[in-house]
Motif scaffolding. Structure first.
Motif, PDB file in Angstrom:
ATOM      1  N   LYS A  60       0.825  -1.198   0.000  1.00 28.23           N
ATOM      2  CA  LYS A  60       0.000   0.000   0.000  1.00 28.23           C
ATOM      3  C   LYS A  60       0.861   1.250   0.000  1.00 28.23           C
ATOM      4  O   LYS A  60       1.882   1.312   0.692  1.00 28.23           O
ATOM      5  CB  LYS A  60      -0.851  -0.059   1.272  1.00 28.23           C
ATOM      6  CG  LYS A  60      -1.799   1.069   1.478  1.00 28.23           C
ATOM      7  CD  LYS A  60      -2.561   0.824   2.762  1.00 28.23           C
ATOM      8  CE  LYS A  60      -2.721   2.132   3.489  1.00 28.23           C
ATOM      9  NZ  LYS A  60      -3.251   2.033   4.798  1.00 28.23           N
ATOM     10  N   LYS A  61       0.420   2.271  -0.753  1.00 32.52           N
ATOM     11  CA  LYS A  61       1.158   3.536  -0.794  1.00 32.52           C
ATOM     12  C   LYS A  61       0.910   4.319   0.484  1.00 32.52           C
ATOM     13  O   LYS A  61      -0.216   4.438   0.956  1.00 32.52           O
ATOM     14  CB  LYS A  61       0.733   4.368  -1.997  1.00 32.52           C
ATOM     15  CG  LYS A  61       1.563   5.628  -2.112  1.00 32.52           C
ATOM     16  CD  LYS A  61       1.425   6.308  -3.449  1.00 32.52           C
ATOM     17  CE  LYS A  61       2.437   7.450  -3.497  1.00 32.52           C
ATOM     18  NZ  LYS A  61       2.508   8.071  -4.789  1.00 32.52           N
ATOM     19  N   LEU A  62       1.991   4.862   1.054  1.00 37.07           N
ATOM     20  CA  LEU A  62       1.874   5.718   2.237  1.00 37.07           C
ATOM     21  C   LEU A  62       1.928   7.176   1.805  1.00 37.07           C
ATOM     22  O   LEU A  62       0.923   7.857   1.756  1.00 37.07           O
ATOM     23  CB  LEU A  62       2.992   5.405   3.236  1.00 37.07           C
ATOM     24  CG  LEU A  62       2.939   4.014   3.865  1.00 37.07           C
ATOM     25  CD1 LEU A  62       4.169   3.744   4.703  1.00 37.07           C
ATOM     26  CD2 LEU A  62       1.683   3.865   4.720  1.00 37.07           C
ATOM     27  N   ARG A  63       3.134   7.669   1.477  1.00 32.80           N
ATOM     28  CA  ARG A  63       3.269   9.045   0.984  1.00 32.80           C
ATOM     29  C   ARG A  63       4.640   9.242   0.363  1.00 32.80           C
ATOM     30  O   ARG A  63       5.572   8.487   0.643  1.00 32.80           O
ATOM     31  CB  ARG A  63       3.039  10.064   2.104  1.00 32.80           C
ATOM     32  CG  ARG A  63       4.109  10.098   3.173  1.00 32.80           C
ATOM     33  CD  ARG A  63       3.985  11.345   4.066  1.00 32.80           C
ATOM     34  NE  ARG A  63       5.239  11.559   4.751  1.00 32.80           N
ATOM     35  CZ  ARG A  63       5.363  11.598   6.081  1.00 32.80           C
ATOM     36  NH1 ARG A  63       4.325  11.433   6.848  1.00 32.80           N
ATOM     37  NH2 ARG A  63       6.543  11.810   6.618  1.00 32.80           N
ATOM     38  N   ASN A  64       4.762  10.253  -0.490  1.00 29.24           N
ATOM     39  CA  ASN A  64       6.053  10.619  -1.103  1.00 29.24           C
ATOM     40  C   ASN A  64       6.791   9.421  -1.700  1.00 29.24           C
ATOM     41  O   ASN A  64       7.966   9.219  -1.406  1.00 29.24           O
ATOM     42  CB  ASN A  64       6.984  11.266  -0.060  1.00 29.24           C
ATOM     43  CG  ASN A  64       6.382  12.511   0.548  1.00 29.24           C
ATOM     44  OD1 ASN A  64       5.321  12.958   0.135  1.00 29.24           O
ATOM     45  ND2 ASN A  64       7.039  13.070   1.534  1.00 29.24           N
ATOM     46  N   ASP A  65       6.121   8.637  -2.489  1.00 26.87           N
ATOM     47  CA  ASP A  65       6.757   7.479  -3.142  1.00 26.87           C
ATOM     48  C   ASP A  65       7.161   6.377  -2.182  1.00 26.87           C
ATOM     49  O   ASP A  65       7.880   5.463  -2.564  1.00 26.87           O
ATOM     50  CB  ASP A  65       7.992   7.890  -3.967  1.00 26.87           C
ATOM     51  CG  ASP A  65       7.621   8.817  -5.114  1.00 26.87           C
ATOM     52  OD1 ASP A  65       6.546   8.611  -5.706  1.00 26.87           O
ATOM     53  OD2 ASP A  65       8.401   9.734  -5.407  1.00 26.87           O
TER      54      ASP A  65
END
Length: 113
Positions: free
Chosen positions: A44-49
Motif C-alpha cells: 500500500k502507498k503511504l506518501r512521497n513514493d
C-alpha cells in the motif's frame, strides 16, 4: 504473472534476519502474494513514493517500507528499505522519513555506477 519484484536493502535484510523462522516465512509469503496480486492489503502507498509491505503474524503487525525503482525501464522493481513492528495505528513519520533517506541514498549510489 508478477507485477513487480522485490529487492532488499541492507537494513531490511538485518531486520528480517532477527525475526523467527515462522515470521520470516510469513513475510516472504505475503511479499510473494503481493508481487502476484498487487493487493493493497499487502502492498500500500503511504506518501512521497514510500509504500509499505504488510504482514501480520502471531499478533505482530510487521511492516517493510519500500519504494519503486523505475530507472532501468522496468516498472517492476520494488526496493524494501527497512522493517519494523508496528505498535500504533499509523505508520510513524520517523519510519517514513528513514525510508525516504534510504531511498535517496539508494539512487545516489545507483547513479554513481
Amino acid at each position: 504473472m508478477k507485477y513487480f519484484e522485490t529487492r532488499f536493502m541492507e537494513e531490511a535484510n538485518e531486520f528480517i534476519s532477527k525475526l523467527d523462522p515462522k515470521t520470516i516465512k510469513k513475510i516472504f509469503y505475503n511479499i510473494d502474494l503481493a508481487e502476484q496480486t498487487n493487493d493493497p492489503k499487502l502492498f500500500k502507498k503511504l506518501r512521497n513514493d514510500i509504500w509499505e509491505l504488510r504482514a501480520k503474524f502471531a499478533g505482530l503487525q510487521i511492516r517493510l517500507l519500500a519504494f519503486w525503482d523505475k530507472t532501468d525501464n522496468k516498472n517492476t522493481l520494488v526496493i524494501a528499505t527497512h522493517g519494523f513492528i508496528k505498535k500504533v495505528d499509523k505508520v510513524p513519520s520517523n519510519e517514513i522519513e528513514k525510508a525516504e533517506r534510504l531511498r535517496q541514498k539508494y539512487f545516489q549510489l545507483k547513479n554513481k555506477k
